[in-house]
Design a protein around this motif. Structure first.
Motif, PDB file in Angstrom:
ATOM      1  N   VAL A 119       0.844  -1.189   0.000  1.00  0.00           N
ATOM      2  CA  VAL A 119       0.000   0.000   0.000  1.00  0.00           C
ATOM      3  C   VAL A 119       0.879   1.237   0.000  1.00  0.00           C
ATOM      4  O   VAL A 119       1.748   1.397   0.853  1.00  0.00           O
ATOM      5  N   ARG A 120       0.670   2.112  -0.968  1.00  0.00           N
ATOM      6  CA  ARG A 120       1.418   3.350  -1.095  1.00  0.00           C
ATOM      7  C   ARG A 120       0.658   4.543  -0.544  1.00  0.00           C
ATOM      8  O   ARG A 120       1.232   5.450   0.021  1.00  0.00           O
ATOM      9  N   ARG A 121      -0.653   4.548  -0.722  1.00  0.00           N
ATOM     10  CA  ARG A 121      -1.443   5.711  -0.339  1.00  0.00           C
ATOM     11  C   ARG A 121      -2.849   5.261   0.036  1.00  0.00           C
ATOM     12  O   ARG A 121      -3.410   4.369  -0.586  1.00  0.00           O
ATOM     13  N   VAL A 122      -3.397   5.893   1.058  1.00  0.00           N
ATOM     14  CA  VAL A 122      -4.780   5.654   1.455  1.00  0.00           C
ATOM     15  C   VAL A 122      -5.422   6.996   1.744  1.00  0.00           C
ATOM     16  O   VAL A 122      -4.845   7.823   2.444  1.00  0.00           O
ATOM     17  N   GLU A 123      -6.592   7.219   1.204  1.00  0.00           N
ATOM     18  CA  GLU A 123      -7.409   8.383   1.546  1.00  0.00           C
ATOM     19  C   GLU A 123      -8.712   7.853   2.117  1.00  0.00           C
ATOM     20  O   GLU A 123      -9.302   6.938   1.556  1.00  0.00           O
ATOM     21  N   VAL A 124      -9.145   8.426   3.231  1.00  0.00           N
ATOM     22  CA  VAL A 124     -10.382   7.969   3.853  1.00  0.00           C
ATOM     23  C   VAL A 124     -11.273   9.164   4.143  1.00  0.00           C
ATOM     24  O   VAL A 124     -10.817  10.170   4.678  1.00  0.00           O
ATOM     25  N   GLU A 125     -12.529   9.030   3.782  1.00  0.00           N
ATOM     26  CA  GLU A 125     -13.545  10.018   4.147  1.00  0.00           C
ATOM     27  C   GLU A 125     -14.571   9.280   5.002  1.00  0.00           C
ATOM     28  O   GLU A 125     -15.177   8.306   4.559  1.00  0.00           O
ATOM     29  N   TYR A 126     -14.739   9.740   6.233  1.00  0.00           N
ATOM     30  CA  TYR A 126     -15.709   9.117   7.130  1.00  0.00           C
ATOM     31  C   TYR A 126     -17.062   9.774   6.906  1.00  0.00           C
ATOM     32  O   TYR A 126     -17.193  10.985   7.007  1.00  0.00           O
ATOM     33  N   VAL A 127     -18.059   8.972   6.597  1.00  0.00           N
ATOM     34  CA  VAL A 127     -19.368   9.477   6.200  1.00  0.00           C
ATOM     35  C   VAL A 127     -20.330   9.508   7.383  1.00  0.00           C
ATOM     36  O   VAL A 127     -20.926  10.533   7.675  1.00  0.00           O
ATOM     37  N   ALA A 128     -20.479   8.397   8.053  1.00  0.00           N
ATOM     38  CA  ALA A 128     -21.379   8.282   9.207  1.00  0.00           C
ATOM     39  C   ALA A 128     -20.820   7.188  10.101  1.00  0.00           C
ATOM     40  O   ALA A 128     -20.193   6.250   9.615  1.00  0.00           O
ATOM     41  N   PRO A 129     -21.011   7.296  11.397  1.00  0.00           N
ATOM     42  CA  PRO A 129     -20.404   6.315  12.294  1.00  0.00           C
ATOM     43  C   PRO A 129     -21.044   4.933  12.188  1.00  0.00           C
ATOM     44  O   PRO A 129     -22.252   4.803  12.010  1.00  0.00           O
ATOM     45  N   ALA A 130     -20.192   3.932  12.291  1.00  0.00           N
ATOM     46  CA  ALA A 130     -20.675   2.562  12.445  1.00  0.00           C
ATOM     47  C   ALA A 130     -20.745   2.308  13.950  1.00  0.00           C
ATOM     48  O   ALA A 130     -19.885   2.752  14.711  1.00  0.00           O
ATOM     49  N   ARG A 131     -21.777   1.599  14.368  1.00  0.00           N
ATOM     50  CA  ARG A 131     -22.032   1.404  15.798  1.00  0.00           C
ATOM     51  C   ARG A 131     -21.990  -0.079  16.159  1.00  0.00           C
ATOM     52  O   ARG A 131     -22.167  -0.940  15.293  1.00  0.00           O
ATOM     53  N   LEU A 132     -21.775  -0.323  17.428  1.00  0.00           N
ATOM     54  CA  LEU A 132     -21.723  -1.679  17.962  1.00  0.00           C
ATOM     55  C   LEU A 132     -22.880  -2.515  17.415  1.00  0.00           C
ATOM     56  O   LEU A 132     -24.034  -2.064  17.402  1.00  0.00           O
ATOM     57  N   ASP A 133     -22.557  -3.704  16.929  1.00  0.00           N
ATOM     58  CA  ASP A 133     -23.500  -4.698  16.386  1.00  0.00           C
ATOM     59  C   ASP A 133     -24.031  -4.386  14.988  1.00  0.00           C
ATOM     60  O   ASP A 133     -24.816  -5.174  14.448  1.00  0.00           O
ATOM     61  N   ASP A 134     -23.639  -3.265  14.373  1.00  0.00           N
ATOM     62  CA  ASP A 134     -24.057  -3.003  12.993  1.00  0.00           C
ATOM     63  C   ASP A 134     -23.531  -4.094  12.063  1.00  0.00           C
ATOM     64  O   ASP A 134     -22.407  -4.583  12.225  1.00  0.00           O
ATOM     65  N   SER A 135     -24.331  -4.472  11.089  1.00  0.00           N
ATOM     66  CA  SER A 135     -23.893  -5.350  10.000  1.00  0.00           C
ATOM     67  C   SER A 135     -23.521  -4.462   8.829  1.00  0.00           C
ATOM     68  O   SER A 135     -24.328  -3.628   8.405  1.00  0.00           O
ATOM     69  N   LEU A 136     -22.332  -4.634   8.322  1.00  0.00           N
ATOM     70  CA  LEU A 136     -21.807  -3.781   7.259  1.00  0.00           C
ATOM     71  C   LEU A 136     -21.307  -4.620   6.094  1.00  0.00           C
ATOM     72  O   LEU A 136     -21.084  -5.818   6.231  1.00  0.00           O
ATOM     73  N   ILE A 137     -21.112  -3.964   4.977  1.00  0.00           N
ATOM     74  CA  ILE A 137     -20.518  -4.585   3.792  1.00  0.00           C
ATOM     75  C   ILE A 137     -19.314  -3.732   3.387  1.00  0.00           C
ATOM     76  O   ILE A 137     -19.430  -2.512   3.275  1.00  0.00           O
ATOM     77  N   VAL A 138     -18.175  -4.379   3.169  1.00  0.00           N
ATOM     78  CA  VAL A 138     -17.011  -3.702   2.601  1.00  0.00           C
ATOM     79  C   VAL A 138     -17.028  -4.022   1.116  1.00  0.00           C
ATOM     80  O   VAL A 138     -16.879  -5.182   0.718  1.00  0.00           O
TER      81      VAL A 138
ATOM     82  N   VAL B 185      -2.335  -0.610  -8.802  1.00  0.00           N
ATOM     83  CA  VAL B 185      -3.765  -0.877  -8.805  1.00  0.00           C
ATOM     84  C   VAL B 185      -4.379   0.163  -7.894  1.00  0.00           C
ATOM     85  O   VAL B 185      -3.922   0.348  -6.768  1.00  0.00           O
ATOM     86  N   ASP B 186      -5.374   0.877  -8.371  1.00  0.00           N
ATOM     87  CA  ASP B 186      -6.103   1.823  -7.529  1.00  0.00           C
ATOM     88  C   ASP B 186      -7.445   1.203  -7.196  1.00  0.00           C
ATOM     89  O   ASP B 186      -8.206   0.836  -8.093  1.00  0.00           O
ATOM     90  N   LEU B 187      -7.711   1.069  -5.908  1.00  0.00           N
ATOM     91  CA  LEU B 187      -8.946   0.476  -5.428  1.00  0.00           C
ATOM     92  C   LEU B 187      -9.805   1.528  -4.752  1.00  0.00           C
ATOM     93  O   LEU B 187      -9.277   2.448  -4.127  1.00  0.00           O
ATOM     94  N   ALA B 188     -11.102   1.374  -4.828  1.00  0.00           N
ATOM     95  CA  ALA B 188     -12.027   2.177  -4.040  1.00  0.00           C
ATOM     96  C   ALA B 188     -12.810   1.205  -3.176  1.00  0.00           C
ATOM     97  O   ALA B 188     -13.193   0.131  -3.637  1.00  0.00           O
ATOM     98  N   GLN B 189     -12.997   1.585  -1.938  1.00  0.00           N
ATOM     99  CA  GLN B 189     -13.759   0.737  -1.029  1.00  0.00           C
ATOM    100  C   GLN B 189     -14.766   1.584  -0.276  1.00  0.00           C
ATOM    101  O   GLN B 189     -14.446   2.684   0.165  1.00  0.00           O
ATOM    102  N   ASP B 190     -15.957   1.051  -0.156  1.00  0.00           N
ATOM    103  CA  ASP B 190     -17.001   1.680   0.642  1.00  0.00           C
ATOM    104  C   ASP B 190     -17.383   0.721   1.751  1.00  0.00           C
ATOM    105  O   ASP B 190     -17.516  -0.484   1.520  1.00  0.00           O
ATOM    106  N   VAL B 191     -17.544   1.243   2.948  1.00  0.00           N
ATOM    107  CA  VAL B 191     -18.106   0.483   4.058  1.00  0.00           C
ATOM    108  C   VAL B 191     -19.531   0.984   4.193  1.00  0.00           C
ATOM    109  O   VAL B 191     -19.753   2.153   4.505  1.00  0.00           O
ATOM    110  N   ILE B 192     -20.473   0.109   3.890  1.00  0.00           N
ATOM    111  CA  ILE B 192     -21.876   0.524   3.836  1.00  0.00           C
ATOM    112  C   ILE B 192     -22.718  -0.353   4.750  1.00  0.00           C
ATOM    113  O   ILE B 192     -22.336  -1.478   5.074  1.00  0.00           O
ATOM    114  N   GLY B 193     -23.872   0.173   5.155  1.00  0.00           N
ATOM    115  CA  GLY B 193     -24.806  -0.617   5.943  1.00  0.00           C
ATOM    116  C   GLY B 193     -25.355  -1.751   5.114  1.00  0.00           C
ATOM    117  O   GLY B 193     -25.453  -1.656   3.888  1.00  0.00           O
TER     118      GLY B 193
END
Length: 158
Positions: A59-78, A90-98
């Motif tokens: 990994v050479r570079r990571v940029e992160v934008e925090y959108v909304a907090p994830a809370r205890l017991d939330d089920s998420l998808i990366v 390789v440039d990847l984009a990842q979203d952590v979503i509900g």
């Protein structure tokens, strides 16, 4: 495998602060798991890249934008998508979503990953054939083509 790759995760107590909100660093761990599992899904786990192709993805570079907090017991998808693949990067984009439809949680991160260990070099042909080469957000599921195996001047450095 078709892109984007989707990895389910759950927010555990160990991931949170005293208020039950996921620590900012937890998102990076989840993203790394998503990146690792997306490689495994295309039959290129890290150990195989190292043993057979003498290659590591650094990994050479990571940029992160925090959108909304994830809370205890939330089920998420990366969700992991390939934005661009070619040469040594390789440039990847990842979203952590509900897990629920349309639910935005967590973060959006962009990773720039270099091949070849400690110095940039072209990806192995095996990786180049398995990840999308274009800027289609990794949605096509097509393998890389064109110049994906050649290193251009400045790849993975700027």
């Amino acid at each position: 495998m078709s892109w984007p790759h989707r990895l389910p995760v759950r927010v555990y107590f160990e991931d949170t602060d005293a208020g039950g909100i996921a620590y900012h660093a937890t998102y990076l761990r989840w993203a790394e798991r998503g990146r690792t599992e997306s490689l495994r899904a295309i039959n290129l786990p890290h150990q195989l890249l190292i043993a057979r192709y003498s290659s590591m993805l650094v990994v050479r570079r990571v940029e992160v934008e925090y959108v909304a907090p994830a809370r205890l017991d939330d089920s998420l998808i990366v969700e992991t998508r390939v934005l661009r693949s070619g040469g040594a990067s390789v440039d990847l984009a990842q979203d952590v979503i509900g897990e629920g439809a349309g639910s935005r949680r967590g973060s959006r991160s962009v990773w720039s990953v270099c091949g070849g260990g400690y110095a940039p070099r072209a990806h192995s042909g095996a990786l180049a054939r398995r990840v999308p080469a274009g800027r289609d957000g990794g949605r096509s599921g097509e393998g890389a083509g064109g110049d994906a195996g050649r290193v251009g001047k400045g790849d993975c450095r700027g």
